[in-house]
Structures are given as structure tokens and as C-alpha cells.
Scaffold this motif. Structure first.
Motif, PDB file in Angstrom:
ATOM      1  N   ARG A   1       4.817  13.163 -10.371  1.00 53.30           N
ATOM      2  CA  ARG A   1       5.964  14.034 -10.077  1.00 53.30           C
ATOM      3  C   ARG A   1       6.459  14.731 -11.332  1.00 53.30           C
ATOM      4  NH1 ARG A   1       8.758  10.438  -7.704  1.00 53.30           N
ATOM      5  NH2 ARG A   1       8.208  10.901  -5.558  1.00 53.30           N
ATOM      6  N   ALA A   2       6.414  14.036 -12.447  1.00 51.09           N
ATOM      7  CA  ALA A   2       6.955  14.578 -13.693  1.00 51.09           C
ATOM      8  C   ALA A   2       6.005  15.566 -14.362  1.00 51.09           C
ATOM      9  CB  ALA A   2       7.276  13.425 -14.649  1.00 51.09           C
ATOM     10  N   SER A   3       4.804  15.717 -13.826  1.00 47.31           N
ATOM     11  CA  SER A   3       3.830  16.614 -14.456  1.00 47.31           C
ATOM     12  C   SER A   3       4.205  18.069 -14.183  1.00 47.31           C
ATOM     13  CB  SER A   3       2.426  16.334 -13.907  1.00 47.31           C
ATOM     14  OG  SER A   3       2.075  14.988 -14.126  1.00 47.31           O
ATOM     15  N   ARG A   4       4.181  18.868 -15.232  1.00 48.56           N
ATOM     16  CA  ARG A   4       4.564  20.280 -15.101  1.00 48.56           C
ATOM     17  C   ARG A   4       3.596  21.002 -14.166  1.00 48.56           C
ATOM     18  NH1 ARG A   4       6.737  24.333 -18.844  1.00 48.56           N
ATOM     19  NH2 ARG A   4       7.017  22.744 -20.426  1.00 48.56           N
ATOM     20  N   GLY A   5       4.170  21.704 -13.184  1.00 50.04           N
ATOM     21  CA  GLY A   5       3.343  22.477 -12.255  1.00 50.04           C
ATOM     22  C   GLY A   5       3.164  21.806 -10.903  1.00 50.04           C
ATOM     23  N   VAL A   6       3.515  20.524 -10.830  1.00 49.26           N
ATOM     24  CA  VAL A   6       3.427  19.845  -9.535  1.00 49.26           C
ATOM     25  C   VAL A   6       4.636  20.284  -8.702  1.00 49.26           C
ATOM     26  CG1 VAL A   6       3.495  17.608  -8.359  1.00 49.26           C
ATOM     27  CG2 VAL A   6       2.168  17.865 -10.448  1.00 49.26           C
ATOM     28  N   LYS A   7       4.355  20.796  -7.497  1.00 49.99           N
ATOM     29  CA  LYS A   7       5.427  21.402  -6.684  1.00 49.99           C
ATOM     30  C   LYS A   7       6.115  20.387  -5.779  1.00 49.99           C
ATOM     31  CE  LYS A   7       3.897  25.811  -7.399  1.00 49.99           C
ATOM     32  NZ  LYS A   7       4.647  26.743  -8.210  1.00 49.99           N
ATOM     33  N   HIS A   8       5.354  19.423  -5.281  1.00 49.39           N
ATOM     34  CA  HIS A   8       5.955  18.478  -4.333  1.00 49.39           C
ATOM     35  C   HIS A   8       5.168  17.174  -4.342  1.00 49.39           C
ATOM     36  CE1 HIS A   8       6.671  16.827  -0.176  1.00 49.39           C
ATOM     37  NE2 HIS A   8       7.890  16.989  -0.616  1.00 49.39           N
ATOM     38  N   VAL A   9       5.891  16.081  -4.402  1.00 51.85           N
ATOM     39  CA  VAL A   9       5.251  14.758  -4.352  1.00 51.85           C
ATOM     40  C   VAL A   9       5.991  13.913  -3.325  1.00 51.85           C
ATOM     41  CG1 VAL A   9       4.808  12.612  -5.633  1.00 51.85           C
ATOM     42  CG2 VAL A   9       4.476  14.817  -6.752  1.00 51.85           C
TER      43      VAL A   9
ATOM     44  N   GLN B   1      -2.290  26.072 -12.981  1.00 49.58           N
ATOM     45  CA  GLN B   1      -1.402  25.537 -14.028  1.00 49.58           C
ATOM     46  C   GLN B   1      -2.257  24.872 -15.107  1.00 49.58           C
ATOM     47  OE1 GLN B   1       2.167  25.486 -14.150  1.00 49.58           O
ATOM     48  NE2 GLN B   1       1.898  24.577 -16.193  1.00 49.58           N
ATOM     49  N   ARG B   2      -2.080  25.339 -16.311  1.00 48.53           N
ATOM     50  CA  ARG B   2      -2.897  24.896 -17.435  1.00 48.53           C
ATOM     51  C   ARG B   2      -2.876  23.369 -17.612  1.00 48.53           C
ATOM     52  NH1 ARG B   2      -4.880  26.557 -22.517  1.00 48.53           N
ATOM     53  NH2 ARG B   2      -3.830  25.274 -24.052  1.00 48.53           N
ATOM     54  N   GLU B   3      -4.035  22.786 -17.696  1.00 49.59           N
ATOM     55  CA  GLU B   3      -4.192  21.355 -18.016  1.00 49.59           C
ATOM     56  C   GLU B   3      -3.718  20.398 -16.919  1.00 49.59           C
ATOM     57  OE1 GLU B   3      -5.699  19.546 -20.579  1.00 49.59           O
ATOM     58  OE2 GLU B   3      -6.566  21.546 -20.813  1.00 49.59           O
ATOM     59  N   LEU B   4      -3.161  20.945 -15.827  1.00 46.17           N
ATOM     60  CA  LEU B   4      -2.576  20.056 -14.827  1.00 46.17           C
ATOM     61  C   LEU B   4      -3.638  19.200 -14.121  1.00 46.17           C
ATOM     62  CD1 LEU B   4      -0.216  18.920 -13.272  1.00 46.17           C
ATOM     63  CD2 LEU B   4      -0.277  20.912 -11.768  1.00 46.17           C
ATOM     64  N   SER B   5      -4.735  19.814 -13.705  1.00 45.84           N
ATOM     65  CA  SER B   5      -5.784  19.048 -13.015  1.00 45.84           C
ATOM     66  C   SER B   5      -6.264  17.901 -13.900  1.00 45.84           C
ATOM     67  CB  SER B   5      -6.970  19.944 -12.653  1.00 45.84           C
ATOM     68  OG  SER B   5      -6.545  20.942 -11.771  1.00 45.84           O
ATOM     69  N   ASN B   6      -6.441  18.195 -15.201  1.00 52.99           N
ATOM     70  CA  ASN B   6      -6.880  17.150 -16.140  1.00 52.99           C
ATOM     71  C   ASN B   6      -5.858  16.031 -16.235  1.00 52.99           C
ATOM     72  OD1 ASN B   6      -9.259  18.313 -16.817  1.00 52.99           O
ATOM     73  ND2 ASN B   6      -8.498  19.307 -18.692  1.00 52.99           N
ATOM     74  N   ARG B   7      -4.587  16.420 -16.293  1.00 52.88           N
ATOM     75  CA  ARG B   7      -3.543  15.411 -16.416  1.00 52.88           C
ATOM     76  C   ARG B   7      -3.507  14.512 -15.178  1.00 52.88           C
ATOM     77  NH1 ARG B   7       0.829  13.055 -18.341  1.00 52.88           N
ATOM     78  NH2 ARG B   7       2.504  12.656 -16.860  1.00 52.88           N
TER      79      ARG B   7
ATOM     80  N   VAL C   1       0.874  -1.187   0.000  1.00 49.02           N
ATOM     81  CA  VAL C   1       0.000   0.000   0.000  1.00 49.02           C
ATOM     82  C   VAL C   1       0.900   1.222   0.000  1.00 49.02           C
ATOM     83  CG1 VAL C   1      -1.630   1.341   1.387  1.00 49.02           C
ATOM     84  CG2 VAL C   1      -1.942  -1.122   1.148  1.00 49.02           C
ATOM     85  N   GLY C   2       0.573   2.178  -0.838  1.00 47.23           N
ATOM     86  CA  GLY C   2       1.343   3.419  -0.898  1.00 47.23           C
ATOM     87  C   GLY C   2       0.425   4.623  -0.821  1.00 47.23           C
ATOM     88  N   ILE C   3       0.911   5.670  -0.182  1.00 47.10           N
ATOM     89  CA  ILE C   3       0.147   6.909  -0.079  1.00 47.10           C
ATOM     90  C   ILE C   3       0.940   7.987  -0.810  1.00 47.10           C
ATOM     91  CG2 ILE C   3      -0.856   8.625   1.476  1.00 47.10           C
ATOM     92  CD1 ILE C   3       0.061   5.340   2.984  1.00 47.10           C
ATOM     93  N   ILE C   4       0.337   8.538  -1.847  1.00 55.08           N
ATOM     94  CA  ILE C   4       1.019   9.557  -2.649  1.00 55.08           C
ATOM     95  C   ILE C   4       0.371  10.901  -2.348  1.00 55.08           C
ATOM     96  CG2 ILE C   4       1.619  10.322  -4.979  1.00 55.08           C
ATOM     97  CD1 ILE C   4       0.984   7.334  -5.853  1.00 55.08           C
ATOM     98  N   SER C   5       1.174  11.843  -1.888  1.00 52.94           N
ATOM     99  CA  SER C   5       0.633  13.190  -1.701  1.00 52.94           C
ATOM    100  C   SER C   5       1.250  14.097  -2.755  1.00 52.94           C
ATOM    101  CB  SER C   5       0.923  13.708  -0.295  1.00 52.94           C
ATOM    102  OG  SER C   5       2.298  13.903  -0.128  1.00 52.94           O
ATOM    103  N   MET C   6       0.445  14.991  -3.246  1.00 54.52           N
ATOM    104  CA  MET C   6       0.943  15.931  -4.266  1.00 54.52           C
ATOM    105  C   MET C   6       0.420  17.328  -3.989  1.00 54.52           C
ATOM    106  SD  MET C   6      -1.534  14.420  -7.247  1.00 54.52           S
ATOM    107  CE  MET C   6      -1.748  12.874  -6.393  1.00 54.52           C
ATOM    108  N   LEU C   7       1.297  18.285  -4.238  1.00 58.39           N
ATOM    109  CA  LEU C   7       0.968  19.681  -3.998  1.00 58.39           C
ATOM    110  C   LEU C   7       1.097  20.401  -5.334  1.00 58.39           C
ATOM    111  CD1 LEU C   7       0.524  21.589  -1.509  1.00 58.39           C
ATOM    112  CD2 LEU C   7       3.020  21.902  -1.510  1.00 58.39           C
ATOM    113  N   TYR C   8       0.051  21.124  -5.721  1.00 58.84           N
ATOM    114  CA  TYR C   8       0.137  21.815  -7.014  1.00 58.84           C
ATOM    115  C   TYR C   8      -0.776  23.024  -7.071  1.00 58.84           C
ATOM    116  CZ  TYR C   8      -4.160  19.238  -8.173  1.00 58.84           C
ATOM    117  OH  TYR C   8      -5.435  18.721  -8.172  1.00 58.84           O
ATOM    118  N   ASP C   9      -0.470  23.882  -8.033  1.00 56.43           N
ATOM    119  CA  ASP C   9      -1.255  25.096  -8.263  1.00 56.43           C
ATOM    120  C   ASP C   9      -2.315  24.764  -9.319  1.00 56.43           C
ATOM    121  OD1 ASP C   9      -2.260  27.556  -9.113  1.00 56.43           O
ATOM    122  OD2 ASP C   9      -0.310  28.559  -8.891  1.00 56.43           O
ATOM    123  N   HIS C  10      -3.565  24.892  -8.964  1.00 58.90           N
ATOM    124  CA  HIS C  10      -4.594  24.450  -9.924  1.00 58.90           C
ATOM    125  C   HIS C  10      -4.757  25.415 -11.100  1.00 58.90           C
ATOM    126  CE1 HIS C  10      -7.463  27.141  -7.812  1.00 58.90           C
ATOM    127  NE2 HIS C  10      -8.070  27.144  -8.977  1.00 58.90           N
TER     128      HIS C  10
END
Ligand code: NI
Length: 137
Positions: free
Chosen positions: A118-126, A66-72, A55-64
Motif C-alpha cells: 500500500r505504501a509503494s508509490r504508484g499503487v492506486k488501491h490495495v 510507474q517507474r520501478e514499481l513492478s520491481n518493488r 489466510v489473507g488475500i491482498i489485491s493491488m491495483l497499479y499503473d505499470h
């Protein structure tokens, strides 16, 4: 609950003193629970080196904004829907979002999801927190 077994452990004096200091700072009442936790921590690491289910828990911090990021990010999660158990989205302020995804599956698959995020543009921290199904603990 499983039967408890007592066993003797020999440690260098200084190492034991430092260990006891650590236990006090962490609020442990006795060494047994602390040692069991260390053993389980190591066993979970081993689970992540093998091919079984974890089991893994992934947390991600991002600015919504950022174009297309939420969709990605949604797209990545849909692509791995068989592994993802749940996700939670928190609007931290007007700009920043914190999303927490809980996944269950093979270590490689969960790492892959975290890497894609993590590799998605605009993601600040994973952060990938490696946990276990608990079956072998
Ligand atoms: Ni948000």
C-alpha cells in the motif's frame, strides 16, 4: 460432517424482521445457514486478533508505467516468500495491472505485506481480505 445441534434464539421482533429481509435479499433459503455464516465471520475476525495461522488475500491495483514499481512489488513478495502461496497478475488494459496475492501466516505478517504494498508509490488501491485456514470453522 459435524453433528448439527438445534438451539433456540430470542430476538426482538423488529430485529428478526430486518434480518429475514436481509436474508431474502442475499438469497438465503433459511436462517440456519445465515446464522452459521455470521458466527464464522466473527470467528475469522477473532482469528485475525490472535497469533495463529490465517489466510489473507491482498489485491493491488497499479499503473505499470510507474517507474520501478513492478520491481518493488516483486521485491516485497520475494522478501515474504515463505508466507505467499500464490500471486496472479492481470493486465487490465494498456496501463493498469491488477495483482492478487494469497498469503498464509500470522496476521501481523500478512498485514505487514499489505502495508508495504500500500505504501509503494504508484499503487492506486490495495485491499486485504481476511480469511482463514478453515481449521477452526
Ligand atoms: Ni500488467
Amino acid at each position: 460432517m459435524e453433528r448439527l445441534v438445534r438451539f433456540g434464539v430470542s430476538l426482538e421482533e423488529g430485529l428478526l424482521r430486518r434480518f429475514d429481509g436481509l436474508l431474502r435479499r442475499c438469497g438465503y433459503g433459511n436462517r440456519s445457514k445465515a446464522i452459521a455464516d455470521l458466527v464464522r465471520e466473527r470467528l475469522v475476525e477473532e482469528e485475525w486478533r490472535a497469533e495463529g495461522e490465517v489466510v489473507g488475500i491482498i489485491s493491488m491495483l497499479y499503473d505499470h508505467h510507474q517507474r520501478e514499481l513492478s520491481n518493488r512489488l516483486t521485491h516485497v513478495q520475494h522478501d515474504h516468500y515463505t508466507s505467499i502461496l500464490s500471486s496472479q497478475h492481470i493486465h487490465l488494459d494498456r496501463d493498469m495491472c491488477l495483482e492478487v496475492v494469497v498469503a498464509r501466516g500470522r496476521p501481523g505478517e500478512i498485514r505487514r505485506i499489505a502495508d508495504l504494498i500500500r505504501a509503494s508509490r504508484g499503487v492506486k488501491h490495495v485491499r486485504l481480505s481476511m480469511s482463514s485456514t478453515g481449521k477452526k470453522l
